[in-house]
Design a protein around this motif. Structure first.
Motif, PDB file in Angstrom:
ATOM      1  N   GLY A   9       4.140   1.774  -2.359  1.00 54.79           N
ATOM      2  CA  GLY A   9       4.933   1.689  -1.428  1.00 54.79           C
ATOM      3  C   GLY A   9       6.170   2.668  -0.909  1.00 54.79           C
ATOM      4  N   ALA A  10       6.623   3.115  -1.987  1.00 55.93           N
ATOM      5  CA  ALA A  10       7.819   4.017  -1.926  1.00 55.93           C
ATOM      6  C   ALA A  10       7.357   5.272  -1.196  1.00 55.93           C
ATOM      7  N   GLY A  11       6.077   5.773  -1.576  1.00 55.23           N
ATOM      8  CA  GLY A  11       5.312   6.805  -1.138  1.00 55.23           C
ATOM      9  C   GLY A  11       5.161   6.740   0.414  1.00 55.23           C
ATOM     10  N   LEU A  12       4.499   5.651   0.672  1.00 58.35           N
ATOM     11  CA  LEU A  12       4.168   5.353   2.070  1.00 58.35           C
ATOM     12  C   LEU A  12       5.534   5.120   3.046  1.00 58.35           C
ATOM     13  N   SER A  13       6.377   4.329   2.522  1.00 58.58           N
ATOM     14  CA  SER A  13       7.580   4.328   3.132  1.00 58.58           C
ATOM     15  C   SER A  13       8.444   5.556   3.505  1.00 58.58           C
ATOM     16  N   VAL A  37       3.268   6.392  14.667  1.00 56.72           N
ATOM     17  CA  VAL A  37       2.688   6.636  13.503  1.00 56.72           C
ATOM     18  C   VAL A  37       3.711   6.534  12.419  1.00 56.72           C
ATOM     19  N   GLY A  38       4.665   6.961  12.415  1.00 61.07           N
ATOM     20  CA  GLY A  38       6.043   6.717  11.505  1.00 61.07           C
ATOM     21  C   GLY A  38       5.846   5.415  11.146  1.00 61.07           C
ATOM     22  N   GLY A  96       3.926   0.710   4.212  1.00 64.42           N
ATOM     23  CA  GLY A  96       4.742   1.220   2.962  1.00 64.42           C
ATOM     24  C   GLY A  96       5.511  -0.056   2.441  1.00 64.42           C
ATOM     25  N   VAL A  97       6.455  -0.606   3.109  1.00 62.51           N
ATOM     26  CA  VAL A  97       7.223  -1.851   2.839  1.00 62.51           C
ATOM     27  C   VAL A  97       6.486  -3.146   2.422  1.00 62.51           C
ATOM     28  N   HIS A  98       5.279  -3.122   3.182  1.00 60.24           N
ATOM     29  CA  HIS A  98       4.480  -4.455   2.920  1.00 60.24           C
ATOM     30  C   HIS A  98       3.931  -4.436   1.266  1.00 60.24           C
ATOM     31  N   PHE A  99       3.630  -3.076   0.828  1.00 58.19           N
ATOM     32  CA  PHE A  99       3.163  -3.062  -0.454  1.00 58.19           C
ATOM     33  C   PHE A  99       4.062  -3.548  -1.626  1.00 58.19           C
ATOM     34  N   VAL A 110      -1.563  11.771   7.868  1.00 61.14           N
ATOM     35  CA  VAL A 110      -2.596  12.313   7.013  1.00 61.14           C
ATOM     36  C   VAL A 110      -2.102  12.028   5.627  1.00 61.14           C
ATOM     37  N   LEU A 111      -0.871  12.424   5.558  1.00 58.34           N
ATOM     38  CA  LEU A 111      -0.341  12.219   3.923  1.00 58.34           C
ATOM     39  C   LEU A 111      -0.580  10.650   3.416  1.00 58.34           C
ATOM     40  N   PRO A 112      -0.019   9.988   4.237  1.00 64.40           N
ATOM     41  CA  PRO A 112      -0.004   8.219   3.941  1.00 64.40           C
ATOM     42  C   PRO A 112      -1.555   7.895   3.709  1.00 64.40           C
ATOM     43  N   GLY A 113      -2.411   8.618   4.577  1.00 63.32           N
ATOM     44  CA  GLY A 113      -3.873   8.041   4.186  1.00 63.32           C
ATOM     45  C   GLY A 113      -4.504   8.586   2.890  1.00 63.32           C
ATOM     46  N   ALA A 114      -3.882  10.087   2.656  1.00 58.17           N
ATOM     47  CA  ALA A 114      -4.569  10.592   1.282  1.00 58.17           C
ATOM     48  C   ALA A 114      -3.999   9.778   0.161  1.00 58.17           C
ATOM     49  N   LEU A 115      -2.653   9.184   0.380  1.00 59.35           N
ATOM     50  CA  LEU A 115      -2.180   8.528  -0.660  1.00 59.35           C
ATOM     51  C   LEU A 115      -2.768   7.294  -0.878  1.00 59.35           C
ATOM     52  N   LEU A 116      -3.256   6.432   0.215  1.00 54.68           N
ATOM     53  CA  LEU A 116      -3.968   5.420   0.079  1.00 54.68           C
ATOM     54  C   LEU A 116      -5.459   5.354  -0.684  1.00 54.68           C
ATOM     55  N   LEU A 117      -6.149   6.482   0.126  1.00 59.62           N
ATOM     56  CA  LEU A 117      -7.348   7.023  -0.877  1.00 59.62           C
ATOM     57  C   LEU A 117      -7.145   7.403  -2.290  1.00 59.62           C
ATOM     58  N   GLY A 118      -6.128   8.150  -2.462  1.00 54.04           N
ATOM     59  CA  GLY A 118      -5.885   8.566  -3.843  1.00 54.04           C
ATOM     60  C   GLY A 118      -5.596   7.294  -4.718  1.00 54.04           C
ATOM     61  N   SER A 119      -5.005   6.282  -4.203  1.00 52.05           N
ATOM     62  CA  SER A 119      -4.681   5.108  -4.996  1.00 52.05           C
ATOM     63  C   SER A 119      -5.744   4.401  -5.546  1.00 52.05           C
ATOM     64  N   ALA A 120      -6.595   4.263  -4.205  1.00 51.63           N
ATOM     65  CA  ALA A 120      -7.833   3.359  -4.752  1.00 51.63           C
ATOM     66  C   ALA A 120      -8.661   4.086  -5.797  1.00 51.63           C
TER      67      ALA A 120
END
Length: 199
Positions: free
Chosen positions: A137-141, A110-111, A118-121, A166-176
């Motif tokens: 991207g920086a947050g997810l990475s 998962v990491g 994250g890097v792909h962003f 969970v935290l990356p999922g929250a970041l993606l949803l929050g970003s949208a």
């Protein structure tokens, strides 16, 4: 449905998937609550995007054009976008093979996924000329790298899943949701400006 809205839905879908897959490693009550909240946030986002007014047609040339920074950049799913996604998929799969068959540390999976996403962003930020994606991207990475470090240190699966899933999922949803909010503010500003010019 514009390409920009499709882009938001894709990002939010990945966020939903991150949470649904990884919340199961948490205590049952917390994991269930997070899964329900993620589904509710995703469903509400779809409804909000569907109800949002369609982009207005291009206005007639004005004596003084609005600054370029005020306009939201368009999202283009062209050849360069496909290159970024293809590179993401190749690097992601190669890393998973190494993690599972060479290093034998499946909890690091998962990491690695969060790190690659994250890097792909950063690539998307360049392709779409959207510098704001660098922050996402920086947050997810960072979450992915932290998840890899936790897995290497032998941390509990729940800790790895929370930080790198969970935290990356929250970041993606929050970003949208943040983009939807920003778009609404831009529309309000444009409406008030046009109303003032008419009066």
């Amino acid at each position: 449905m514009t390409k920009e809205r499709v882009g938001r839905i894709i990002g939010a879908s990945f966020g939903l998937a991150f949470i649904q897959v990884n919340a199961g490693a948490l205590p049952v009550a917390a994991g269930t609550a997070l899964r329900v909240l993620a589904v509710a946030a995703f469903a509400a986002l779809l409804v909000t995007l569907r109800r949002a007014p369609a982009p207005a047609p291009a206005p007639a040339p004005a004596p003084r054009p609005a600054p370029a920074a005020a306009a939201a950049p368009a999202v283009h799913f062209g050849r360069r976008y496909r290159y970024v996604v293809a590179a993401e998929a190749l690097v992601g799969v190669a890393g998973l093979v190494v993690i599972n068959t060479v290093l034998h540390t499946p909890r690091a999976t998962v990491g690695w996924i969060a790190l690659v996403v994250g890097v792909h962003f950063f690539g998307l930020a360049a392709v779409w000329r959207m510098p704001a994606l660098h922050r996402l991207g920086a947050g997810l990475s960072g979450c992915g790298a932290a998840g890899l470090a936790l897995a290497a240190a032998g941390a509990p699966q729940a800790a790895v899943a929370a930080v790198a899933g969970v935290l990356p999922g929250a970041l993606l949803l929050g970003s949208a949701w943040w983009k939807v909010r920003g778009g609404a503010e831009l529309r309000r500003a444009a409406t008030s400006t046009s109303g003032a010019s008419v009066s």
